[in-house]
Design a protein around this motif. Sequence first.
Motif, PDB file in Angstrom:
ATOM      1  N   ARG A  83      65.133  41.456  70.423  1.00 43.55           N
ATOM      2  CA  ARG A  83      64.175  40.952  71.412  1.00 43.55           C
ATOM      3  C   ARG A  83      63.103  41.989  71.734  1.00 43.55           C
ATOM      4  N   CYS A  84      61.904  41.525  71.900  1.00 44.88           N
ATOM      5  CA  CYS A  84      60.846  42.406  72.408  1.00 44.88           C
ATOM      6  C   CYS A  84      59.835  41.536  73.153  1.00 44.88           C
ATOM      7  N   SER A  85      59.082  42.167  74.002  1.00 48.89           N
ATOM      8  CA  SER A  85      58.079  41.410  74.762  1.00 48.89           C
ATOM      9  C   SER A  85      57.004  40.889  73.822  1.00 48.89           C
TER      10      SER A  85
ATOM     11  N   PHE B 282      47.333  37.234  79.088  1.00 46.40           N
ATOM     12  CA  PHE B 282      48.323  36.559  78.241  1.00 46.40           C
ATOM     13  C   PHE B 282      49.189  35.589  79.051  1.00 46.40           C
TER      14      PHE B 282
ATOM     15  N   CYS C 289      57.620  37.301  77.838  1.00 47.39           N
ATOM     16  CA  CYS C 289      57.458  38.626  78.428  1.00 47.39           C
ATOM     17  C   CYS C 289      57.838  38.519  79.906  1.00 47.39           C
ATOM     18  N   TRP C 290      58.624  39.451  80.358  1.00 42.18           N
ATOM     19  CA  TRP C 290      59.009  39.526  81.776  1.00 42.18           C
ATOM     20  C   TRP C 290      57.828  40.140  82.513  1.00 42.18           C
TER      21      TRP C 290
ATOM     22  N   GLY D 196      56.338  41.288  86.049  1.00 38.42           N
ATOM     23  CA  GLY D 196      56.681  41.552  87.446  1.00 38.42           C
ATOM     24  C   GLY D 196      55.500  41.998  88.278  1.00 38.42           C
TER      25      GLY D 196
ATOM     26  N   ARG E 127      64.040  53.245  72.892  1.00 43.83           N
ATOM     27  CA  ARG E 127      64.908  53.395  74.059  1.00 43.83           C
ATOM     28  C   ARG E 127      65.411  54.823  74.149  1.00 43.83           C
TER      29      ARG E 127
HETATM   30  C1  LIG Z   1      60.851  44.160  86.187  1.00 43.54           C
HETATM   31  C2  LIG Z   1      59.909  44.129  85.001  1.00 43.54           C
HETATM   32  C3  LIG Z   1      58.557  43.963  85.224  1.00 43.54           C
HETATM   33  C4  LIG Z   1      57.684  43.908  84.135  1.00 43.54           C
HETATM   34  N1  LIG Z   1      56.368  43.634  84.372  1.00 43.54           N
HETATM   35  C5  LIG Z   1      55.517  43.529  83.319  1.00 43.54           C
HETATM   36  C6  LIG Z   1      54.171  43.162  83.532  1.00 43.54           C
HETATM   37  O1  LIG Z   1      53.730  42.911  84.657  1.00 43.54           O
HETATM   38  N2  LIG Z   1      53.364  43.073  82.443  1.00 43.54           N
HETATM   39  C7  LIG Z   1      53.802  43.311  81.162  1.00 43.54           C
HETATM   40  O2  LIG Z   1      53.014  43.204  80.227  1.00 43.54           O
HETATM   41  N3  LIG Z   1      55.103  43.645  80.927  1.00 43.54           N
HETATM   42  C8  LIG Z   1      55.959  43.750  81.973  1.00 43.54           C
HETATM   43  N4  LIG Z   1      57.281  44.027  81.745  1.00 43.54           N
HETATM   44  C9  LIG Z   1      57.771  44.195  80.354  1.00 43.54           C
HETATM   45  C10 LIG Z   1      58.043  45.666  80.026  1.00 43.54           C
HETATM   46  O3  LIG Z   1      56.834  46.361  79.914  1.00 43.54           O
HETATM   47  C11 LIG Z   1      58.842  45.726  78.702  1.00 43.54           C
HETATM   48  O4  LIG Z   1      60.046  45.003  78.859  1.00 43.54           O
HETATM   49  C12 LIG Z   1      59.167  47.170  78.320  1.00 43.54           C
HETATM   50  O5  LIG Z   1      57.998  47.874  78.022  1.00 43.54           O
HETATM   51  C13 LIG Z   1      60.095  47.242  77.108  1.00 43.54           C
HETATM   52  O6  LIG Z   1      59.516  46.534  76.033  1.00 43.54           O
HETATM   53  P1  LIG Z   1      60.274  45.302  75.359  1.00 43.54           P
HETATM   54  O7  LIG Z   1      60.384  44.186  76.355  1.00 43.54           O
HETATM   55  O8  LIG Z   1      59.361  44.899  74.212  1.00 43.54           O
HETATM   56  O9  LIG Z   1      61.622  45.751  74.900  1.00 43.54           O
HETATM   57  C14 LIG Z   1      58.171  44.075  82.796  1.00 43.54           C
HETATM   58  C15 LIG Z   1      59.538  44.241  82.607  1.00 43.54           C
HETATM   59  C16 LIG Z   1      60.404  44.245  83.678  1.00 43.54           C
HETATM   60  C17 LIG Z   1      61.892  44.348  83.420  1.00 43.54           C
END
Ligand SMILES: Cc1cc2nc3c(=O)[nH]c(=O)nc-3n(C[C@H](O)[C@H](O)[C@H](O)COP(=O)(O)O)c2cc1C
Length: 172
Positions: A10-12, A68, A121-122, A124, A162
């Motif tokens: 998984r990745c964003s 996005f 993508c999460w 927040g 990580r």
């Molecule tokens: C609580 C939380 C808030 C986040 N907020 C944002 C956000 O506002 N915008 C964004 O582009 N990514 C956001 N992310 C995604 C993280 O940037 C991303 O999960 C992290 O860099 C690791 O990358 P991956 O998801 O590809 O493994 C958020 C992730 C979490 C858990």
Amino acid sequence: MNVMEAITSRCSVRRFRPDAVPDEAVRRLIEAARRAPSAGNIQPWHFYVVKDEAKRGQLARAALGQRFVAEAPLCLVVCAEPAASARVYRERGAQLYCLQDTAAAVQNILLAALELGLGTCWVGAFDEEQVRRVLGIPQERRAVALIPVGYPAAETGRPTSRKEVEEICTWV
Ligand SMILES: Cc1cc2nc3c(=O)[nH]c(=O)nc-3n(C[C@H](O)[C@H](O)[C@H](O)COP(=O)(O)O)c2cc1C
């Protein structure tokens, strides 16, 4: 796809094809969310399924202009219900458990989406009150995450780095 494969691959995803996400797939995502654990099985959550283009645009603006969020054909807005947790667990329920519960639901959505070939993508970083106004979210709910969902654009997605296990783990 087994669970560990899903977790590690998984990745964003922040670039999406415009194709709509079928309602059946959306239901699968919500089904995954509702299977998350929650303190006392209170399930202090509510999910807004936002397909409307204008609303998605407003959500993107509320998310500090993260475009996005609007470009994905679907945005799930995950809300916590602090009062529901507080009824049983008081302050700890309101301040901690309901947020942990919804975080577990979010992660279930991200992983279930992967199996369906969907990117997520999460998100927040957003103005909570602005999101409340866009969707008419009542006061007893708190938006905790936006999840733009869609089929990933071809060139997106690679797992990010990580910290090493040794760095984050203490064996006692
Ligand atoms: C609580 C939380 C808030 C986040 N907020 C944002 C956000 O506002 N915008 C964004 O582009 N990514 C956001 N992310 C995604 C993280 O940037 C991303 O999960 C992290 O860099 C690791 O990358 P991956 O998801 O590809 O493994 C958020 C992730 C979490 C858990």
